[in-house]
Design a protein around this motif. Structure first.
Motif, short mmCIF file in Angstrom:
data_model
loop_
_atom_site.label_atom_id
_atom_site.label_comp_id
_atom_site.label_asym_id
_atom_site.label_seq_id
_atom_site.Cartn_x
_atom_site.Cartn_y
_atom_site.Cartn_z
N GLN A 31 100.75 26.54 79.92
CA GLN A 31 100.13 26.03 81.14
C GLN A 31 100.66 24.69 81.64
O GLN A 31 100.59 24.42 82.83
N SER A 32 101.13 23.82 80.76
CA SER A 32 101.40 22.44 81.18
C SER A 32 102.86 22.02 81.19
O SER A 32 103.21 21.08 81.90
N ALA A 33 103.71 22.65 80.43
CA ALA A 33 105.09 22.19 80.30
C ALA A 33 105.81 22.17 81.65
O ALA A 33 106.48 21.19 81.99
N ILE A 34 105.66 23.22 82.43
CA ILE A 34 106.34 23.29 83.73
C ILE A 34 105.77 22.25 84.68
O ILE A 34 106.52 21.54 85.37
N THR A 35 104.46 22.11 84.71
CA THR A 35 103.81 21.13 85.59
C THR A 35 104.21 19.71 85.22
O THR A 35 104.53 18.90 86.10
N ASP A 36 104.20 19.39 83.93
CA ASP A 36 104.61 18.04 83.49
C ASP A 36 106.03 17.73 83.94
O ASP A 36 106.32 16.61 84.36
N ASN A 37 106.92 18.72 83.85
CA ASN A 37 108.30 18.51 84.29
C ASN A 37 108.34 18.22 85.78
O ASN A 37 109.00 17.28 86.22
N LYS A 38 107.66 19.02 86.58
CA LYS A 38 107.66 18.83 88.03
C LYS A 38 107.06 17.49 88.45
O LYS A 38 107.47 16.90 89.44
N LEU A 39 106.08 17.00 87.68
CA LEU A 39 105.42 15.73 87.99
C LEU A 39 106.14 14.52 87.38
O LEU A 39 105.71 13.38 87.58
N GLY A 40 107.22 14.75 86.65
CA GLY A 40 107.94 13.64 86.02
C GLY A 40 107.25 13.06 84.82
O GLY A 40 107.49 11.92 84.44
N LEU A 41 106.38 13.84 84.17
CA LEU A 41 105.62 13.36 83.01
C LEU A 41 106.30 13.67 81.68
O LEU A 41 105.89 13.15 80.65
N GLY A 42 107.29 14.53 81.71
CA GLY A 42 107.99 14.89 80.49
C GLY A 42 108.95 16.03 80.76
O GLY A 42 108.79 16.79 81.72
N THR A 43 109.95 16.15 79.91
CA THR A 43 110.92 17.23 79.99
C THR A 43 110.82 18.04 78.72
O THR A 43 110.91 17.49 77.61
N THR A 44 110.63 19.35 78.87
CA THR A 44 110.48 20.24 77.72
C THR A 44 111.75 21.04 77.51
O THR A 44 112.28 21.64 78.44
#
Length: 170
Positions: A31-44
């Protein structure tokens, strides 16, 4: 993202004997990995194992983000040191104990070297270790941070153990 990714993410399971909060990591990759990437919160980074039918399983994943190690330098004085933080790291229970976790950390240390030499200064690699994985990280050279040091924390990782490893002289 393809439907194949979602199928692989839904098959990803963490061994509760190896982790105090397996549901967090299973939910993160779904649920969160893609969203975090798009928001600049982390790269998975996802490491996959391909099967004979040309589908794949997510063997493990690691998420990194910019961070800092804050050290108390004296009364009311603190200093931040540039760092890369492993904010998420999980291995699917079907692929545990095969050296994959070590390989992921080695990959990030290599990436930190490239970033440090070409783009930005990084002195430390940080993480908040699940209590059941502290021994694993100690074998890789990480140490628990001292009472005079701090790293940014999130609500979900409060029970975790903050750890660091010095990467480069500075």
């Amino acid at each position: 993202m393809t439907s194949e990714y979602y199928g692989a993410a839904n098959r990803f399971t963490v061994n509760e004997e190896s982790c105090d909060n397996p549901v967090h990591y299973e939910s993160y990759i779904k649920q969160s990995a893609i969203t975090d990437n798009k928001l600049g919160l982390g790269t998975t980074y996802i490491f996959c194992g391909y099967k004979e039918d040309d589908t794949y399983d997510i063997m493990d994943f690691i998420t990194i983000k910019a961070s800092s190690l804050v050290k108390e330098m004296g009364q009311d004085e603190k200093m931040g040191y540039p760092a890369l933080e492993i904010s998420e790291l999980a291995v699917d229970k079907r692929y545990e104990r095969q050296g994959i976790g070590r390989d992921m950390v080695d990959f990030i240390i290599g990436l930190a070297g490239i970033l440090n030499s070409e783009y930005l200064g990084i002195q430390y690699l940080l993480l908040c270790a699940d209590p059941k994985s502290v021994g694993f990280y100690k074998k890789l050279g990480f140490q628990k941070i001292s009472n005079m040091e701090a790293i940014p924390r999130e609500l979900w990782n409060q029970p975790c153990v903050p750890m660091s490893i010095k990467l480069f002289k500075g």
